[in-house]
Design a protein around this motif. Structure first.
Motif, PDB file in Angstrom:
ATOM      1  N   UNK A 155       1.161  12.687   4.652  1.00  0.00           N
ATOM      2  CA  UNK A 155       2.145  13.417   3.849  1.00  0.00           C
ATOM      3  C   UNK A 155       1.456  13.991   2.625  1.00  0.00           C
ATOM      4  N   UNK A 156       1.684  15.291   2.347  1.00  0.00           N
ATOM      5  CA  UNK A 156       1.149  15.945   1.149  1.00  0.00           C
ATOM      6  C   UNK A 156       2.308  16.222   0.196  1.00  0.00           C
ATOM      7  N   UNK A 157       2.233  15.705  -1.027  1.00  0.00           N
ATOM      8  CA  UNK A 157       3.280  15.941  -2.013  1.00  0.00           C
ATOM      9  C   UNK A 157       2.634  16.262  -3.356  1.00  0.00           C
ATOM     10  N   UNK A 158       3.430  16.806  -4.272  1.00  0.00           N
ATOM     11  CA  UNK A 158       2.959  17.095  -5.618  1.00  0.00           C
ATOM     12  C   UNK A 158       3.323  15.936  -6.524  1.00  0.00           C
ATOM     13  N   UNK A 159       2.365  15.445  -7.299  1.00  0.00           N
ATOM     14  CA  UNK A 159       2.609  14.359  -8.234  1.00  0.00           C
ATOM     15  C   UNK A 159       2.557  14.858  -9.666  1.00  0.00           C
TER      16      UNK A 159
ATOM     17  N   UNK B 213      -1.434   8.517   3.670  1.00  0.00           N
ATOM     18  CA  UNK B 213      -1.648   8.212   5.084  1.00  0.00           C
ATOM     19  C   UNK B 213      -0.937   6.908   5.386  1.00  0.00           C
ATOM     20  N   UNK B 214      -0.138   6.900   6.445  1.00  0.00           N
ATOM     21  CA  UNK B 214       0.509   5.644   6.810  1.00  0.00           C
ATOM     22  C   UNK B 214       0.190   5.301   8.261  1.00  0.00           C
TER      23      UNK B 214
ATOM     24  N   UNK C 183       4.335  -5.183  13.491  1.00  0.00           N
ATOM     25  CA  UNK C 183       5.289  -4.536  12.598  1.00  0.00           C
ATOM     26  C   UNK C 183       4.738  -4.216  11.220  1.00  0.00           C
ATOM     27  N   UNK C 184       3.414  -4.343  11.009  1.00  0.00           N
ATOM     28  CA  UNK C 184       2.823  -4.041   9.701  1.00  0.00           C
ATOM     29  C   UNK C 184       2.760  -2.543   9.476  1.00  0.00           C
ATOM     30  N   UNK C 185       3.155  -2.095   8.265  1.00  0.00           N
ATOM     31  CA  UNK C 185       3.037  -0.696   7.860  1.00  0.00           C
ATOM     32  C   UNK C 185       2.077  -0.640   6.682  1.00  0.00           C
ATOM     33  N   UNK C 186       0.988   0.126   6.793  1.00  0.00           N
ATOM     34  CA  UNK C 186      -0.002   0.274   5.733  1.00  0.00           C
ATOM     35  C   UNK C 186       0.046   1.704   5.223  1.00  0.00           C
ATOM     36  N   UNK C 187       0.300   1.897   3.920  1.00  0.00           N
ATOM     37  CA  UNK C 187       0.339   3.225   3.312  1.00  0.00           C
ATOM     38  C   UNK C 187      -0.827   3.363   2.347  1.00  0.00           C
ATOM     39  N   UNK C 188      -1.665   4.396   2.542  1.00  0.00           N
ATOM     40  CA  UNK C 188      -2.820   4.661   1.689  1.00  0.00           C
ATOM     41  C   UNK C 188      -2.584   5.982   0.977  1.00  0.00           C
TER      42      UNK C 188
ATOM     43  N   UNK D 156      -3.899   8.996  -1.773  1.00  0.00           N
ATOM     44  CA  UNK D 156      -5.064   9.616  -2.381  1.00  0.00           C
ATOM     45  C   UNK D 156      -4.871   9.844  -3.866  1.00  0.00           C
ATOM     46  N   UNK D 157      -5.788  10.532  -4.487  1.00  0.00           N
ATOM     47  CA  UNK D 157      -5.851  10.829  -5.930  1.00  0.00           C
ATOM     48  C   UNK D 157      -6.164   9.562  -6.705  1.00  0.00           C
ATOM     49  N   UNK D 158      -5.165   8.749  -7.017  1.00  0.00           N
ATOM     50  CA  UNK D 158      -5.460   7.466  -7.668  1.00  0.00           C
ATOM     51  C   UNK D 158      -5.377   6.392  -6.595  1.00  0.00           C
ATOM     52  N   UNK D 159      -6.312   6.428  -5.671  1.00  0.00           N
ATOM     53  CA  UNK D 159      -6.315   5.682  -4.413  1.00  0.00           C
ATOM     54  C   UNK D 159      -5.617   4.331  -4.510  1.00  0.00           C
ATOM     55  N   UNK D 160      -4.560   4.195  -3.714  1.00  0.00           N
ATOM     56  CA  UNK D 160      -3.761   2.982  -3.746  1.00  0.00           C
ATOM     57  C   UNK D 160      -3.366   2.620  -2.326  1.00  0.00           C
ATOM     58  N   UNK D 161      -3.348   1.339  -2.020  1.00  0.00           N
ATOM     59  CA  UNK D 161      -2.954   0.884  -0.693  1.00  0.00           C
ATOM     60  C   UNK D 161      -1.824  -0.123  -0.827  1.00  0.00           C
ATOM     61  N   UNK D 162      -0.770   0.091  -0.058  1.00  0.00           N
ATOM     62  CA  UNK D 162       0.395  -0.791  -0.088  1.00  0.00           C
ATOM     63  C   UNK D 162       0.634  -1.328   1.313  1.00  0.00           C
ATOM     64  N   UNK D 163       0.700  -2.632   1.454  1.00  0.00           N
ATOM     65  CA  UNK D 163       1.019  -3.246   2.739  1.00  0.00           C
ATOM     66  C   UNK D 163       2.485  -3.660   2.719  1.00  0.00           C
TER      67      UNK D 163
END
Length: 203
Positions: A31-35, A64-65, A72-77, A79-86
């Motif tokens: 997904x590309x969004x404006x922050x 990126x998810x 059932x694990x969903x990992x969202x990564x 960009x920019x201020x690189x962050x990963x949420x499980x």
């Protein structure tokens, strides 16, 4: 809170390399969004003195998810201020199998509270692998009336010129509030054959 159409739509599938012998992901979308950078007020702006740097008040964020259907694990990564949420499908809605109810298939959104039930569902008429704008047929959204009773309102037949709006989407048909989720699903299944309430326009 994220709207259900943001949960399911706007994410683009990733392509495999040419000649890939097994071009199958459990599920991976981008997904590309404006922050907007926090702390930007009035005349104060974020900038970078380097001529080749594009840092400013706004920036492009890439997400990126990935989905494991086994656990059932969903990992969202991000960009920019690189962050990963499980997270888990129980918290995101996305990634869960659809629920067959009333002759249609309900794709869950996020639960209203942790451990609770989803407050919105997208609806398809068939059990596709996933819901898309092409397969979307309806929406069911929960709300509380003035007396505190939980009701479900449904919309059917997406139509950009439709007379009814539920969430940010417009619909050709809209239901009254139902106390039972199954009743809202059955209304969507029968909407094409059931008599509809006349649309009253005040002039």
């Amino acid at each position: 809170m994220e709207l259900i159409e943001e949960t399911y739509f706007g994410w683009n599938p990733l392509s495999h390399a040419p000649g890939c012998e097994r071009p199958v992901w459990d599920d991976a979308q981008v997904l590309h969004t404006a922050g907007v950078r926090p702390g930007t007020y009035g005349a104060e702006h974020h900038d970078c003195s380097h001529a080749d740097c594009s840092h400013g008040d706004r920036f492009e964020r890439v997400q990126l998810r990935l989905l494991c259907r086994t656990c059932g694990t969903v990992c969202t990564i991000s960009g920019e201020s690189l962050m990963q949420v499980i997270s888990h499908t129980a918290a995101t809605g996305w990634g869960q199998a659809p629920l067959e109810l009333g002759g249609v298939w309900l794709w869950p959104g996020r639960p209203a509270i942790e451990g609770g039930e989803p407050y919105q569902y997208l609806v398809t008429r068939d059990a596709s692998r996933t819901v898309s704008r092409d397969t979307l047929y309806g929406i069911i959204s929960g709300y509380f009336n003035a007396s505190g009773t939980k009701l479900w309102v449904a919309g059917a037949r997406p139509d950009p010129d439709g007379a009814h709006q539920i969430s940010t989407l417009r619909w050709r048909h809209a239901s009254p509030g139902y106390e039972d989720l199954a009743a809202a699903a059955a209304w969507i299944a029968d909407v094409e054959t059931a008599p509809q309430r006349p649309l009253v326009v005040a002039v």
